[in-house]
Design an enzyme around this catalytic site. Structure first.
Site, short mmCIF file in Angstrom:
data_model
loop_
_atom_site.label_atom_id
_atom_site.label_comp_id
_atom_site.label_asym_id
_atom_site.label_seq_id
_atom_site.Cartn_x
_atom_site.Cartn_y
_atom_site.Cartn_z
N ASP A 36 -11.32 -9.52 -0.30
CA ASP A 36 -10.51 -9.02 0.81
C ASP A 36 -11.37 -8.82 2.06
O ASP A 36 -12.30 -8.02 2.06
CB ASP A 36 -9.86 -7.69 0.41
CG ASP A 36 -8.64 -7.36 1.23
OD1 ASP A 36 -8.42 -8.02 2.26
OD2 ASP A 36 -7.91 -6.44 0.86
N ASP A 37 -11.06 -9.56 3.11
CA ASP A 37 -11.73 -9.44 4.40
C ASP A 37 -13.16 -9.98 4.39
O ASP A 37 -14.00 -9.54 5.19
CB ASP A 37 -11.75 -7.99 4.91
CG ASP A 37 -10.41 -7.57 5.49
OD1 ASP A 37 -9.50 -8.42 5.53
OD2 ASP A 37 -10.26 -6.41 5.89
N CYS A 75 -3.09 -9.72 6.35
CA CYS A 75 -3.21 -9.92 4.91
C CYS A 75 -1.96 -10.49 4.25
O CYS A 75 -2.00 -11.53 3.61
CB CYS A 75 -3.59 -8.59 4.26
SG CYS A 75 -4.22 -8.76 2.59
N HIS A 129 -0.42 -8.90 -1.44
CA HIS A 129 -0.85 -7.79 -0.60
C HIS A 129 -0.48 -6.42 -1.18
O HIS A 129 0.59 -6.23 -1.74
CB HIS A 129 -0.24 -7.89 0.80
CG HIS A 129 -0.57 -6.71 1.65
ND1 HIS A 129 -1.85 -6.47 2.11
CD2 HIS A 129 0.19 -5.67 2.11
CE1 HIS A 129 -1.87 -5.36 2.81
NE2 HIS A 129 -0.66 -4.85 2.83
#
Length: 287
Positions: A36-37, A75, A129
């Site tokens: 994530d990210d 996201c 998500h």
């Protein structure tokens, strides 16, 4: 046994066929990994100090995409897109609250496609998500049709959030705050460490059966919480601030700048602490 391993994180896709073992099944097993990210601050993309030896080994054995693009800078739209194979303008998902099946009830997801082909499909962690960190340990906006089994790990990092150094204390949403913590807890007690260990168990237990295993790591999404040993690998003296030309914002429409003031108004030292914390969480998930 042959594996197809995919590592996906916003602008990174690494894919390669694994090693051949004694008994090769007719169907290749699939390990799908997403974080994530994560940006391109990893070794195989030439970062000067970030250490990602395991991902770098995968990159040497497989294929590295140097021109990969994020479908949408948020996201839920992005994850809905790559799991359904449809662009956000088709899914009509433009925010983090709507489930894609509200607009596409009959969509067949990537995991669902494997299920339909006789594979055992399993999710560990965040694939679709849900909010980090508040929804860690839940299924969030998960898609039940995609999986035969799910595991929602939750670790010490959730319990240590009261120890965070938070540069945006007025922001009640830790998932949107510049906040970090160098934890004394070992890897295996953190949410991502638990996810990795669970994934290893599945690989061992189902090695002779066709499976699609999706493992979603929660970091380096904020808040940046990782074992202290990973912070120690990046002394503040090694952390350099990005070079920005003088008056770079002059003449640029204000709509282009979502962050005002620049750097959220924090000092250069606080920026370096934040960058180091990001690097530490990258190191944790790629250990």
């Amino acid at each position: 046994m042959k594996y197809l391993i995919l590592f996906l994180a916003c602008i990174i896709v690494v894919a390669f066929p694994g090693v051949t073992m004694a008994q090769t099944p007719k169907k290749k097993n699939v390990l799908f990994i997403i974080s994530d990210d994560l940006n391109n601050n990893i070794g195989c993309y030439g970062h000067p100090i970030v250490k990602t030896p395991n991902i770098d080994r995968l990159a040497k054995k497989g294929m590295v995409f140097n021109r990969a693009y994020c479908q949408f800078p948020l996201c839920n739209p992005s994850r809905s897109s790559f799991m359904t194979g449809r662009r956000p303008d088709n899914t009509k998902i433009y925010e983090n609250a709507t489930h894609f099946r509200k607009n596409l009830p009959g969509a067949v997801t990537m995991a669902q496609l494997f299920r339909n082909a006789g594979y055992f499909a399993m999710r560990i962690g965040k694939i679709y998500h849900y909010g980090v960190p508040a929804q860690i340990g839940t299924s969030g906006l998960d898609d039940e049709k995609s999986w035969d089994k799910v595991i929602n790990p939750i670790g010490r990092d959730r319990k240590e959030e009261d120890l965070l150094t938070n540069y945006m204390p007025k922001n009640k949403n830790l998932g949107a705050s510049l906040a970090w913590h160098a934890s004394d807890s070992p890897d295996e007690t953190h949410t991502d460490g638990i996810a990795a260990l669970e994934a290893i168990k599945v690989l061992q237990q189902r090695r002779d059966q066709p499976f699609f295993l999706a493992v979603g790591f929660y970091r380096p999404h904020v808040p940046w919480i990782a074992p202290k040993k990973y912070f120690d690998q990046y002394p503040l003296g090694q952390i350099k601030m990005p070079m920005e030309p003088a008056k770079v914002r002059e003449g640029v429409p204000s709509v282009a700048f979502a962050v005002n003031p620049p750097n959220y108004g924090i000092s250069d030292e606080e920026c370096r602490n934040s960058i180091r914390a990001y690097y530490a969480t990258v190191r944790e998930i790629t250990r």
